[in-house]
Scaffold this motif. Structure first.
Motif, PDB file in Angstrom:
ATOM      1  N   ALA A   9       0.808  -1.223   0.000  1.00  0.00           N
ATOM      2  CA  ALA A   9       0.000   0.000   0.000  1.00  0.00           C
ATOM      3  C   ALA A   9       0.840   1.271   0.000  1.00  0.00           C
ATOM      4  N   GLU A  10       2.047   1.174   0.494  1.00  0.00           N
ATOM      5  CA  GLU A  10       2.886   2.381   0.595  1.00  0.00           C
ATOM      6  C   GLU A  10       4.240   2.117  -0.029  1.00  0.00           C
ATOM      7  N   GLU A  11       4.880   3.199  -0.411  1.00  0.00           N
ATOM      8  CA  GLU A  11       6.246   3.088  -0.901  1.00  0.00           C
ATOM      9  C   GLU A  11       7.129   2.556   0.235  1.00  0.00           C
ATOM     10  N   ILE A  12       8.015   1.645  -0.092  1.00  0.00           N
ATOM     11  CA  ILE A  12       8.902   1.087   0.944  1.00  0.00           C
ATOM     12  C   ILE A  12      10.262   1.783   0.839  1.00  0.00           C
ATOM     13  N   ILE A  13      10.654   2.412   1.937  1.00  0.00           N
ATOM     14  CA  ILE A  13      11.946   3.097   1.983  1.00  0.00           C
ATOM     15  C   ILE A  13      12.852   2.327   2.946  1.00  0.00           C
ATOM     16  N   ALA A  14      14.040   2.002   2.480  1.00  0.00           N
ATOM     17  CA  ALA A  14      14.963   1.225   3.321  1.00  0.00           C
ATOM     18  C   ALA A  14      15.443   2.093   4.480  1.00  0.00           C
ATOM     19  N   ARG A  15      15.470   1.499   5.661  1.00  0.00           N
ATOM     20  CA  ARG A  15      15.968   2.205   6.858  1.00  0.00           C
ATOM     21  C   ARG A  15      17.374   1.740   7.202  1.00  0.00           C
ATOM     22  N   GLN A  16      17.814   0.706   6.534  1.00  0.00           N
ATOM     23  CA  GLN A  16      19.130   0.146   6.859  1.00  0.00           C
ATOM     24  C   GLN A  16      19.822  -0.295   5.572  1.00  0.00           C
ATOM     25  N   PRO A  17      21.149  -0.408   5.617  1.00  0.00           N
ATOM     26  CA  PRO A  17      21.850  -0.831   4.401  1.00  0.00           C
ATOM     27  C   PRO A  17      21.758  -2.337   4.187  1.00  0.00           C
ATOM     28  N   LEU A  18      21.862  -2.738   2.941  1.00  0.00           N
ATOM     29  CA  LEU A  18      21.989  -4.153   2.581  1.00  0.00           C
ATOM     30  C   LEU A  18      23.160  -4.285   1.618  1.00  0.00           C
ATOM     31  N   PRO A  19      24.112  -5.130   1.843  1.00  0.00           N
ATOM     32  CA  PRO A  19      24.300  -5.875   3.085  1.00  0.00           C
ATOM     33  C   PRO A  19      24.480  -4.921   4.278  1.00  0.00           C
ATOM     34  N   ALA A  20      24.231  -5.469   5.453  1.00  0.00           N
ATOM     35  CA  ALA A  20      24.297  -4.649   6.661  1.00  0.00           C
ATOM     36  C   ALA A  20      25.747  -4.359   7.051  1.00  0.00           C
ATOM     37  N   PHE A  21      26.679  -5.191   6.585  1.00  0.00           N
ATOM     38  CA  PHE A  21      28.103  -5.004   6.917  1.00  0.00           C
ATOM     39  C   PHE A  21      28.941  -5.571   5.780  1.00  0.00           C
ATOM     40  N   ASP A  22      30.194  -5.121   5.678  1.00  0.00           N
ATOM     41  CA  ASP A  22      31.106  -5.691   4.675  1.00  0.00           C
ATOM     42  C   ASP A  22      31.275  -7.182   4.989  1.00  0.00           C
ATOM     43  N   ASN A  23      31.150  -8.027   3.972  1.00  0.00           N
ATOM     44  CA  ASN A  23      31.331  -9.460   4.245  1.00  0.00           C
ATOM     45  C   ASN A  23      31.908 -10.174   3.039  1.00  0.00           C
ATOM     46  N   SER A  24      32.319 -11.403   3.286  1.00  0.00           N
ATOM     47  CA  SER A  24      32.989 -12.157   2.235  1.00  0.00           C
ATOM     48  C   SER A  24      31.988 -12.787   1.272  1.00  0.00           C
ATOM     49  N   ALA A  25      32.305 -12.694  -0.027  1.00  0.00           N
ATOM     50  CA  ALA A  25      31.446 -13.297  -1.051  1.00  0.00           C
ATOM     51  C   ALA A  25      31.871 -14.720  -1.367  1.00  0.00           C
ATOM     52  N   MET A  26      32.963 -15.171  -0.782  1.00  0.00           N
ATOM     53  CA  MET A  26      33.491 -16.509  -1.100  1.00  0.00           C
ATOM     54  C   MET A  26      34.021 -17.171   0.164  1.00  0.00           C
ATOM     55  N   ASP A  27      34.147 -18.498   0.108  1.00  0.00           N
ATOM     56  CA  ASP A  27      34.931 -19.205   1.111  1.00  0.00           C
ATOM     57  C   ASP A  27      36.395 -19.031   0.713  1.00  0.00           C
ATOM     58  N   GLY A  28      37.230 -18.569   1.621  1.00  0.00           N
ATOM     59  CA  GLY A  28      38.628 -18.337   1.252  1.00  0.00           C
ATOM     60  C   GLY A  28      39.400 -17.671   2.389  1.00  0.00           C
ATOM     61  N   TYR A  29      40.225 -16.674   2.004  1.00  0.00           N
ATOM     62  CA  TYR A  29      41.077 -16.012   2.994  1.00  0.00           C
ATOM     63  C   TYR A  29      40.933 -14.507   2.871  1.00  0.00           C
ATOM     64  N   ALA A  30      40.734 -13.846   4.009  1.00  0.00           N
ATOM     65  CA  ALA A  30      40.734 -12.384   4.040  1.00  0.00           C
ATOM     66  C   ALA A  30      42.188 -11.937   4.123  1.00  0.00           C
ATOM     67  N   VAL A  31      42.552 -11.000   3.244  1.00  0.00           N
ATOM     68  CA  VAL A  31      43.967 -10.588   3.151  1.00  0.00           C
ATOM     69  C   VAL A  31      44.054  -9.081   2.938  1.00  0.00           C
ATOM     70  N   ARG A  32      45.285  -8.558   2.952  1.00  0.00           N
ATOM     71  CA  ARG A  32      45.562  -7.205   2.468  1.00  0.00           C
ATOM     72  C   ARG A  32      46.156  -7.389   1.069  1.00  0.00           C
ATOM     73  N   ALA A  33      45.519  -6.766   0.065  1.00  0.00           N
ATOM     74  CA  ALA A  33      45.933  -7.007  -1.323  1.00  0.00           C
ATOM     75  C   ALA A  33      47.419  -6.726  -1.518  1.00  0.00           C
ATOM     76  N   GLU A  34      47.922  -5.715  -0.799  1.00  0.00           N
ATOM     77  CA  GLU A  34      49.331  -5.341  -1.016  1.00  0.00           C
ATOM     78  C   GLU A  34      50.300  -6.438  -0.567  1.00  0.00           C
ATOM     79  N   ASP A  35      49.836  -7.371   0.294  1.00  0.00           N
ATOM     80  CA  ASP A  35      50.713  -8.457   0.745  1.00  0.00           C
ATOM     81  C   ASP A  35      50.751  -9.622  -0.235  1.00  0.00           C
ATOM     82  N   CYS A  36      49.934  -9.532  -1.268  1.00  0.00           N
ATOM     83  CA  CYS A  36      49.710 -10.730  -2.084  1.00  0.00           C
ATOM     84  C   CYS A  36      50.456 -10.681  -3.409  1.00  0.00           C
ATOM     85  N   SER A  37      51.301 -11.629  -3.599  1.00  0.00           N
ATOM     86  CA  SER A  37      51.923 -11.832  -4.904  1.00  0.00           C
ATOM     87  C   SER A  37      51.882 -13.336  -5.130  1.00  0.00           C
TER      88      SER A  37
END
Ligand code: AMP
Ligand code: MG
Length: 405
Positions: free
Chosen positions: A35-63
């Protein structure tokens, strides 16, 4: 003078407003219009998260060939208990929050794991395989327009935003009355000359198909007393639909009694075939349709005129079906002067183009032609003939929420 198909629709739709808003449980809102326009009150995703199973790293450390000691393990839903310091990695599962310090995720497939360390097989781009907070929806985004029919995808979005209750318009209650001395109830024993009231069932099914609530009033006989009793009962609903008893042969008893009950007729003939003796009236705000008795005519006039009105009352943004341009398979002739609603079989050809052909005898007594039809083609009032191969406007029978109606 009968009014045109288009005028009739306009008059009908401008006569009603959407019903009251009610809040219903999320699942009960599926298939209904929000019945009413829906306005988001929160972000989606709610927090930064991983899109894969793997390892969180700093890109500059990776060669390629870099070996990083493991500084922790983050399953989805786990607690944040580690960070990625320079030269280290954290094992992470899809959906787990990105640990502080990390700016990329390396999928398992691009690594070799040893007990307490990981070897990288290639370079890693900053930001890789991270779902950022708010990349899908930001607070303040208008995510669903008022009047949108809620499909599983919208339900998913509303659930993600934590909306357990959803505002929708009340379901329209539609009283349905069949009239005629020749009719008998579905389960009543009948003589050879009586016919089963099928209109009540067809119209009730059509009401239910779009989320309305049918109320079957049964059969009124062709006399004032019977009609008065049933029609006044029907005027307690949001909308009243009657069938039969409005053509000349019936002495217009239905309309006379509706007049007595305070229903003001807006029009009583539409320049269409079939369905010409279709009347529309209002008692205060209650719309009253008097549809023709022929089962085919009553179903088709419901489809063209009643359905859009009910959808408007239930708050749908789109109430008219889209017209597709379909290629006619064989020539058709008609009399000039009336818009013809032709029942058509619809098919896709090898190129994926819509093809239509008459679904059979267009006489309104022939119910099977309706059963064999997937669409209704609109043949213009001023035309007398359409040639094979011409493209014609057609709308499809049945529901199709993806297009909004
Ligand atoms: P009428 O509009 O009363 O002239 O009816 C037109 C035709 O539709 C007649 O053959 C009726 O018997 C038939 N008819 C009317 N009402 C119904 C109904 N409720 N169910 C099935 N057929 C009907
Ligand atoms: Mg009759």
């Amino acid at each position: 003078m009968p009014i045109s198909y288009y005028q009739a629709r306009e008059r009908i739709l401008s006569a009603v407003e959407p019903l009251a808003v009610e809040k219903v449980l999320l699942l009960d809102a599926a298939g209904r219009a929000v019945a009413e326009e829906i306005i988001a009150r929160q972000p989606l995703p709610a927090f930064d998260n991983s899109a894969m199973d793997g390892y969180a790293v700093r890109a500059e450390d990776c060669s390629a060939g870099a070996v990083l000691p493991l500084a922790g393990y983050l399953p989805a839903g786990g607690e944040m208990n580690c960070r990625v310091a320079a030269g280290t990695a954290v094992k992470i599962m899809t959906g787990a929050p990105l640990p502080p310090g990390a700016d990329a995720v390396v999928p398992f497939e691009e690594t070799e794991e040893a007990p307490r360390q990981v070897t990288l097989l290639g370079l890693v781009k900053k930001g890789a395989h991270i779902r950022r907070q708010g990349e899908d929806v930001r607070p303040g985004d208008r995510v669903i327009e008022a009047g949108t029919v809620l499909r599983p995808s919208e339900i998913s979005l509303l659930a993600s935003l934590g909306m357990a209750l959803v505002p929708v318009r009340r379901r329209v209650q539609v009283a349905i009355l069949s009239t005629g001395d020749e009719l008998r109830e579905l389960d009543a024993p009948g003589g050879a000359e009586s016919i089963v009231d099928s209109n009540s069932w067809a119209l009730a099914a059509a009401v239910r198909e779009i989320g309305g609530v049918p109320r079957l009033l049964g059969i009124a006989r062709d006399n004032r007393e019977s009609l008065r009793e049933k029609l006044s009962d029907g005027l307690q609903a949001d909308v009243l639909i009657t069938s039969a008893g409005v053509s000349a042969g019936d002495r217009d008893l239905v309309r006379e009694v509706l007049d007595e009950l305070g229903v003001v007729q807006q029009f009583w003939k539409i320049n269409i075939k079939p369905g010409k003796p279709t009347a529309f009236g209002l008692k205060g705000k209650i719309p009253v349709f008097s549809l023709p008795g022929n089962p085919v005519s009553s179903m088709m006039t419901f489809e063209e005129f009643v359905r859009p009105l009910l959808l408007k009352m239930m708050g749908h943004r789109t109430v008219l079906k889209p017209l597709f341009r379909a290629r006619l398979q064989e020539a058709v002739s008609k009399k000039a002067g009336r818009l013809q609603l032709m029942r058509v079989a619809v098919a896709l050809d090898a190129q994926g183009e819509l093809q239509i052909a008459s679904s059979g005898d267009q006489n309104t007594g022939i119910l099977r032609t309706m059963v064999c039809a997937q669409g209704i083609a609109l043949l213009a009032a001023d035309r007398e003939r359409y040639e094979a191969g011409e493209k014609i406007d057609v709308h499809l029978l049945g529901a199709a929420t993806a297009l909004g109606y």
